[in-house]
Design a protein around this motif. Structure first.
Motif, short mmCIF file in Angstrom:
data_model
loop_
_atom_site.label_atom_id
_atom_site.label_comp_id
_atom_site.label_asym_id
_atom_site.label_seq_id
_atom_site.Cartn_x
_atom_site.Cartn_y
_atom_site.Cartn_z
N GLU A 286 -5.70 -72.71 -13.02
CA GLU A 286 -6.78 -73.64 -12.69
C GLU A 286 -6.23 -74.91 -12.03
OE1 GLU A 286 -10.21 -75.39 -11.88
OE2 GLU A 286 -9.93 -73.30 -12.50
N ARG A 287 -5.12 -75.41 -12.52
CA ARG A 287 -4.54 -76.62 -11.94
C ARG A 287 -3.96 -76.36 -10.56
NH1 ARG A 287 -1.77 -79.31 -17.45
NH2 ARG A 287 -3.78 -79.60 -18.51
N ILE A 288 -3.39 -75.19 -10.36
CA ILE A 288 -2.89 -74.84 -9.02
C ILE A 288 -4.06 -74.70 -8.04
CG2 ILE A 288 -1.73 -73.06 -7.66
CD1 ILE A 288 0.15 -74.82 -9.33
N ARG A 289 -5.15 -74.11 -8.47
CA ARG A 289 -6.33 -74.02 -7.59
C ARG A 289 -6.82 -75.41 -7.22
NH1 ARG A 289 -9.03 -68.97 -10.91
NH2 ARG A 289 -8.16 -67.31 -9.60
N GLN A 290 -6.81 -76.32 -8.15
CA GLN A 290 -7.20 -77.69 -7.86
C GLN A 290 -6.26 -78.32 -6.84
OE1 GLN A 290 -7.56 -80.14 -11.41
NE2 GLN A 290 -7.45 -82.04 -10.21
N LEU A 291 -4.98 -78.08 -7.00
CA LEU A 291 -3.98 -78.61 -6.06
C LEU A 291 -4.20 -78.04 -4.66
CD1 LEU A 291 -0.66 -78.49 -8.11
CD2 LEU A 291 -1.54 -80.48 -6.88
N ARG A 292 -4.42 -76.75 -4.57
CA ARG A 292 -4.60 -76.12 -3.27
C ARG A 292 -5.83 -76.69 -2.54
NH1 ARG A 292 -2.93 -71.44 -1.48
NH2 ARG A 292 -5.04 -70.59 -1.22
N SER A 293 -6.88 -76.90 -3.27
CA SER A 293 -8.09 -77.48 -2.68
C SER A 293 -7.83 -78.90 -2.19
CB SER A 293 -9.22 -77.46 -3.70
OG SER A 293 -10.37 -78.06 -3.18
N GLN A 294 -7.10 -79.66 -2.98
CA GLN A 294 -6.83 -81.05 -2.61
C GLN A 294 -5.97 -81.14 -1.35
OE1 GLN A 294 -5.31 -83.44 -5.82
NE2 GLN A 294 -4.83 -85.19 -4.50
N VAL B 230 1.86 -71.44 -3.77
CA VAL B 230 2.59 -71.45 -5.04
C VAL B 230 2.81 -70.00 -5.46
CG1 VAL B 230 2.61 -72.25 -7.43
CG2 VAL B 230 1.51 -73.65 -5.66
N VAL B 231 4.07 -69.68 -5.77
CA VAL B 231 4.43 -68.33 -6.19
C VAL B 231 5.04 -68.42 -7.58
CG1 VAL B 231 5.79 -66.26 -5.65
CG2 VAL B 231 4.84 -67.65 -3.80
N PRO B 232 4.25 -68.19 -8.62
CA PRO B 232 4.78 -68.22 -9.98
C PRO B 232 5.67 -67.02 -10.26
CG PRO B 232 2.38 -68.48 -9.94
CD PRO B 232 2.80 -67.98 -8.60
N ALA C 148 -2.44 -65.19 -9.77
CA ALA C 148 -3.83 -64.89 -9.49
C ALA C 148 -3.96 -64.64 -7.99
CB ALA C 148 -4.73 -66.05 -9.92
N ARG C 149 -5.16 -64.30 -7.56
CA ARG C 149 -5.40 -64.09 -6.13
C ARG C 149 -4.99 -65.34 -5.36
NH1 ARG C 149 -8.51 -60.32 -3.36
NH2 ARG C 149 -9.47 -61.03 -1.43
N ARG C 150 -4.14 -65.19 -4.38
CA ARG C 150 -3.59 -66.26 -3.55
C ARG C 150 -2.56 -67.12 -4.28
NH1 ARG C 150 -6.22 -66.44 1.27
NH2 ARG C 150 -8.33 -65.59 1.35
N ILE C 151 -2.32 -66.88 -5.56
CA ILE C 151 -1.28 -67.58 -6.32
C ILE C 151 -0.35 -66.50 -6.82
CG2 ILE C 151 -0.79 -69.22 -8.18
CD1 ILE C 151 -3.74 -70.06 -8.06
N MET C 152 0.43 -65.92 -5.92
CA MET C 152 1.18 -64.72 -6.22
C MET C 152 2.19 -64.45 -5.11
SD MET C 152 -1.83 -62.02 -5.12
CE MET C 152 -0.79 -60.65 -4.61
#
Length: 284
Positions: free
Chosen positions: A68-76, A110-112, A119-123
């Motif tokens: 959730e925090r990475i999604r927030q970062l990507r949007s920002q 971001v690639v954890p 997650a989708r697009r965080i991979m």
């Protein structure tokens, strides 16, 4: 000719485009504007993650919190003009003509390490050509890491396949169907991007290790993907893509031996100075 070159000086715009669309992979070391960008982005990342060691934050944050925090970062990052300005300055410094260029959204990638934090697009992204998705043979890709990379945690290329056809699923990648599913909240039912579907020799894979402040440029035709370590470290990088109006007019382009998606996606790209769209998506 496919070759990797490390540069410490800008190139004329015409030479820059010709070299990239001829298959060269270019890296500029320690671009001054990227130092400013990295400082500001590092501050935002630490603040949003509420963690002072972002690359290992996945060890301390539950998966759903991290995502959730990475999604927030990507949007920002997509909206923050304070980040767009130095990125444009870096690209202009190395030789890109901003007035001649259109770019898509500035992306924090971001690639954890752990599957539980992906997650989708965080991979990690599988091997692909960006041009399979956009169908624009003039597309150029730009990439810079925010934190140090190594051979186990970076981008990797198959440069030998620059103009050689490989098996892929681009024929089944329908951008307008993807858009419709996004509007319906069903995006997960459509692949993020077209990908390679045949095995290639691991010995021909080239991991490209560059460091914060370096700027990588390559054609969207290059076959590339993620190398993601399994040691609890996430990779953070910033990327975008551009298309030159002059390259479209003159027909300067990379080879396109194997793309089969049904649409050319102009709408991803907006003018780098005034924001006007390049055009509307069209069926090939």
């Amino acid at each position: 000719m496919v070759a990797l070159h490390l540069l410490d000086h800008p190139l004329p715009a015409e030479e820059l485009g010709a070299r990239l669309l001829n298959g060269e992979i270019l890296v500029w070391r320690e671009v001054e504007a990227l130092a400013e960008l990295r400082i500001e982005l590092d501050r935002i990342i630490r603040q949003t993650l509420a963690d002072d060691a972002p690359t290992t934050a996945e060890k301390r944050l539950p998966g759903e919190v991290f995502i959730e925090r990475i999604r927030q970062l990507r949007s920002q990052v997509m909206k923050d003009l304070n980040l767009h300005r130095p990125m444009k300055a870096a690209m202009e410094y190395v030789g890109l003509d901003l007035d001649d260029s259109y770019w898509d959204a500035l992306q924090l990638r971001v690639v954890p390490s752990a599957a539980s934090h992906q997650a989708r697009r965080i991979m990690p992204l599988p091997m692909h050509r960006d041009n399979w998705g956009s169908n624009i043979a003039q597309q150029l890709n730009w990439w810079t890491p925010i934190y140090p990379t190594d051979a186990d945690n970076t981008l990797a290329f198959y440069p030998a396949y620059w103009s050689q056809a490989v098996e892929n699923d681009s024929a089944n990648w329908d951008y307008l169907a993807f858009k419709q599913r996004m509007r319906e909240g069903k995006a997960a039912s459509h692949p993020v991007l077209p990908t390679l579907t045949e095995p290639l020799p691991a010995a021909q894979l080239l991991p490209l290790v560059i460091q914060p402040g370096d700027l990588l440029a390559f054609s969207g035709q290059h076959l590339h993907g993620s190398i993601a370590n399994a040691h609890g470290r996430s990779r953070f990088s910033l990327e975008t893509r551009t298309v030159s109006r002059d390259h479209l007019t003159t027909g300067l382009a990379a080879p396109a031996p194997d793309g089969a998606a049904p649409y050319r996606v102009w709408e991803w790209f907006k003018h780098m100075c005034d924001g006007t769209p390049l055009g509307e998506t069209e069926r090939l």
